[in-house]
Design a protein around this motif. Structure first.
Motif, short mmCIF file in Angstrom:
data_model
loop_
_atom_site.label_atom_id
_atom_site.label_comp_id
_atom_site.label_asym_id
_atom_site.label_seq_id
_atom_site.Cartn_x
_atom_site.Cartn_y
_atom_site.Cartn_z
N SER A 41 0.84 -1.20 0.00
CA SER A 41 0.00 0.00 0.00
C SER A 41 0.87 1.24 0.00
O SER A 41 1.99 1.24 0.51
CB SER A 41 -0.91 0.02 1.23
OG SER A 41 -1.78 -1.09 1.24
N VAL A 42 0.33 2.33 -0.55
CA VAL A 42 1.07 3.58 -0.61
C VAL A 42 0.10 4.74 -0.50
O VAL A 42 -1.03 4.68 -1.01
CB VAL A 42 1.88 3.68 -1.93
CG1 VAL A 42 0.97 3.60 -3.14
CG2 VAL A 42 2.71 4.95 -1.98
N ASN A 43 0.50 5.76 0.25
CA ASN A 43 -0.25 7.02 0.31
C ASN A 43 0.31 7.96 -0.75
O ASN A 43 1.46 8.38 -0.66
CB ASN A 43 -0.13 7.66 1.69
CG ASN A 43 -0.87 6.88 2.76
OD1 ASN A 43 -1.65 5.97 2.46
ND2 ASN A 43 -0.63 7.23 4.01
N LEU A 44 -0.49 8.28 -1.75
CA LEU A 44 0.00 9.10 -2.86
C LEU A 44 0.02 10.58 -2.51
O LEU A 44 1.01 11.27 -2.72
CB LEU A 44 -0.85 8.86 -4.10
CG LEU A 44 -0.76 7.46 -4.71
CD1 LEU A 44 -1.74 7.32 -5.86
CD2 LEU A 44 0.66 7.17 -5.18
N CYS A 45 -1.07 11.11 -1.98
CA CYS A 45 -1.15 12.53 -1.64
C CYS A 45 -2.42 12.75 -0.82
O CYS A 45 -3.26 11.86 -0.70
CB CYS A 45 -1.15 13.42 -2.89
SG CYS A 45 -2.37 12.95 -4.13
N ASP A 46 -2.54 13.96 -0.23
CA ASP A 46 -3.74 14.27 0.56
C ASP A 46 -4.23 15.67 0.22
O ASP A 46 -3.72 16.30 -0.70
CB ASP A 46 -3.44 14.13 2.06
CG ASP A 46 -2.31 15.06 2.53
OD1 ASP A 46 -2.09 16.09 1.88
OD2 ASP A 46 -1.66 14.75 3.54
N ASN A 47 -5.22 16.15 0.96
CA ASN A 47 -5.78 17.48 0.69
C ASN A 47 -5.41 18.49 1.75
O ASN A 47 -6.08 19.52 1.91
CB ASN A 47 -7.31 17.40 0.54
CG ASN A 47 -8.00 16.97 1.83
OD1 ASN A 47 -7.39 16.36 2.70
ND2 ASN A 47 -9.29 17.27 1.95
N ASP A 48 -4.32 18.23 2.49
CA ASP A 48 -3.83 19.21 3.46
C ASP A 48 -2.85 20.15 2.77
O ASP A 48 -2.28 19.81 1.73
CB ASP A 48 -3.15 18.50 4.62
CG ASP A 48 -3.12 19.36 5.87
OD1 ASP A 48 -3.58 20.52 5.80
OD2 ASP A 48 -2.67 18.87 6.91
N VAL A 49 -2.64 21.31 3.36
CA VAL A 49 -1.69 22.28 2.79
C VAL A 49 -0.27 21.78 3.05
O VAL A 49 0.09 21.49 4.19
CB VAL A 49 -1.89 23.68 3.41
CG1 VAL A 49 -0.88 24.67 2.84
CG2 VAL A 49 -3.31 24.17 3.15
N PHE A 106 -12.99 17.95 4.97
CA PHE A 106 -12.54 16.85 5.80
C PHE A 106 -11.22 16.32 5.25
O PHE A 106 -11.04 16.20 4.05
CB PHE A 106 -13.59 15.73 5.83
CG PHE A 106 -14.83 16.07 6.61
CD1 PHE A 106 -14.77 16.43 7.95
CD2 PHE A 106 -16.07 16.05 5.98
CE1 PHE A 106 -15.92 16.76 8.66
CE2 PHE A 106 -17.22 16.37 6.69
CZ PHE A 106 -17.14 16.73 8.02
N TYR A 107 -10.29 16.02 6.17
CA TYR A 107 -8.98 15.53 5.75
C TYR A 107 -9.14 14.20 5.01
O TYR A 107 -9.78 13.27 5.49
CB TYR A 107 -8.07 15.36 6.95
CG TYR A 107 -6.73 14.75 6.60
CD1 TYR A 107 -5.78 15.51 5.94
CD2 TYR A 107 -6.45 13.42 6.90
CE1 TYR A 107 -4.55 14.96 5.60
CE2 TYR A 107 -5.22 12.87 6.56
CZ TYR A 107 -4.29 13.64 5.91
OH TYR A 107 -3.08 13.09 5.56
N SER A 108 -8.54 14.13 3.82
CA SER A 108 -8.66 12.94 2.99
C SER A 108 -7.32 12.58 2.39
O SER A 108 -6.47 13.44 2.15
CB SER A 108 -9.68 13.16 1.86
OG SER A 108 -10.96 13.50 2.39
#
Length: 324
Positions: A41-49, A106-108
């Motif tokens: 699994s990998v986290n590609l990116c999020d919607n935080d600054v 909401f943080y995603s």
């Protein structure tokens, strides 16, 4: 490479394992078994600054989830085919409703499942992934809009008066990235930009303004990787600077010619060419002031007169013969 473990019959695989193998085999030329692949699994990116004062909108993350399915994983955004190491077969967005971003969403996180074929050559890479050494990744994609969080202007189309990272009336300025329309690849990298997700990213068209690109260059410690678009942007900026420099040279030459001409009028016994040559080290502002002063002296020596100036004529007629 097969493992030493006995291959598990497909009928004994869990439902989730069968589902993942089915997704993986969409991208293969021959069906692969569980023992043939390494899945992670990998986290590609999020919607935080992030540290670049940019963030994806939630809708952008959902769009990227579709675009990144099937995209290859490489190293440091180097496009050589020999560096292809993995492929995403599933991507989705997870939302944490207990936390909100500065944008009010909401943080995603955009998450993905990727696979690589087990070979002798990638055994060490798999160990590094398992050991948490190879962890941070960067995505390469294109977005249609980068909206200013303060005024809503598209920073890609209009250079608004707000600067990313600065605060205006208590509100932080950052770019909200929207409407992704292409995803190119994702890479293992060393330095993360997104603090919480541990993800860094690289866009073809995300930091459009020349000022932003220059600030990125100034803040770099040593080496720096720019996108192809940013390189083209800098080329255009350099071209405009070269044109401005040429215009400045022509203007300086006109000021020096004017100084030479006025010196010749005011001081005809002085070598005006040599005098003007001595002024070449002056700045443009100094040349302007000096030229203005000389022009004023010429005006005093030769004040302008209107062509239709009236002439006072005296009555020269002799009337003495008619006097009594």
């Amino acid at each position: 490479m097969k493992t030493n473990k006995e291959e598990k019959p497909e009928s004994l695989l869990s439902e989730s394992e069968n589902a993942e193998l089915a997704l993986i085999n969409r991208y293969t030329r021959k069906p692969l078994a569980k023992e043939d692949v390494y899945v992670f699994s990998v986290n590609l990116c999020d919607n935080d600054v992030d540290r670049d004062f940019e963030c994806f909108s939630l809708s952008a993350l959902n769009g990227l989830a579709v675009l990144f399915e099937g995209k290859t994983g490489i190293f440091d955004h180097n496009a050589k085919s020999t560096l292809q190491t993995a492929r995403i077969f599933k991507a989705w967005v997870e939302t944490d409703k207990s936390r909100k971003t500065p944008f009010g969403e909401f943080y995603s996180v955009l998450k993905a499942r990727a696979y690589m074929v087990r070979t002798k050559e990638n055994e060490s890479l798999i160990e590094e992934i398992e050991g948490g050494i190879k962890k941070e990744v960067s995505v390469s994609c294109s977005v249609a809009k980068a909206l200013c969080s303060v005024c809503g202007a598209d920073m890609r189309q209009h250079e608004c008066e707000h600067t990313r990272g600065k605060t205006y009336s208590g509100s932080l300025c950052f770019a909200v990235l929207k409407e992704p329309y292409d995803a190119y690849e994702w890479s293992f990298v060393a330095v993360p930009a997104q603090r919480a997700a541990g993800v860094t990213k690289n866009f073809e068209k995300e930091r459009e303004t020349t000022d932003n690109i220059i600030e990125i260059i100034k803040s770099a410690d040593s080496s720096l990787e720019l996108s192809a678009f940013q390189v083209e942007k800098l080329k255009g900026y350099i071209s405009s600077l070269e044109q401005s420099a040429q215009d400045a040279k022509l203007y300086r030459k006109s000021l020096l010619n004017e100084i030479e001409r006025n010196v010749h009028i005011i001081m005809p016994n002085v070598d005006s060419k040599t005098f003007a040559k001595g002024c070449e080290r002056m700045s443009v502002c100094e040349l302007q002031a000096f030229s203005k002063g000389l022009k004023g002296q010429v005006g005093k020596l030769f004040p302008p007169e209107p062509q239709l100036k009236s002439v006072n004529t005296k009555n020269t007629a002799d009337n003495t013969a008619y006097k009594i």
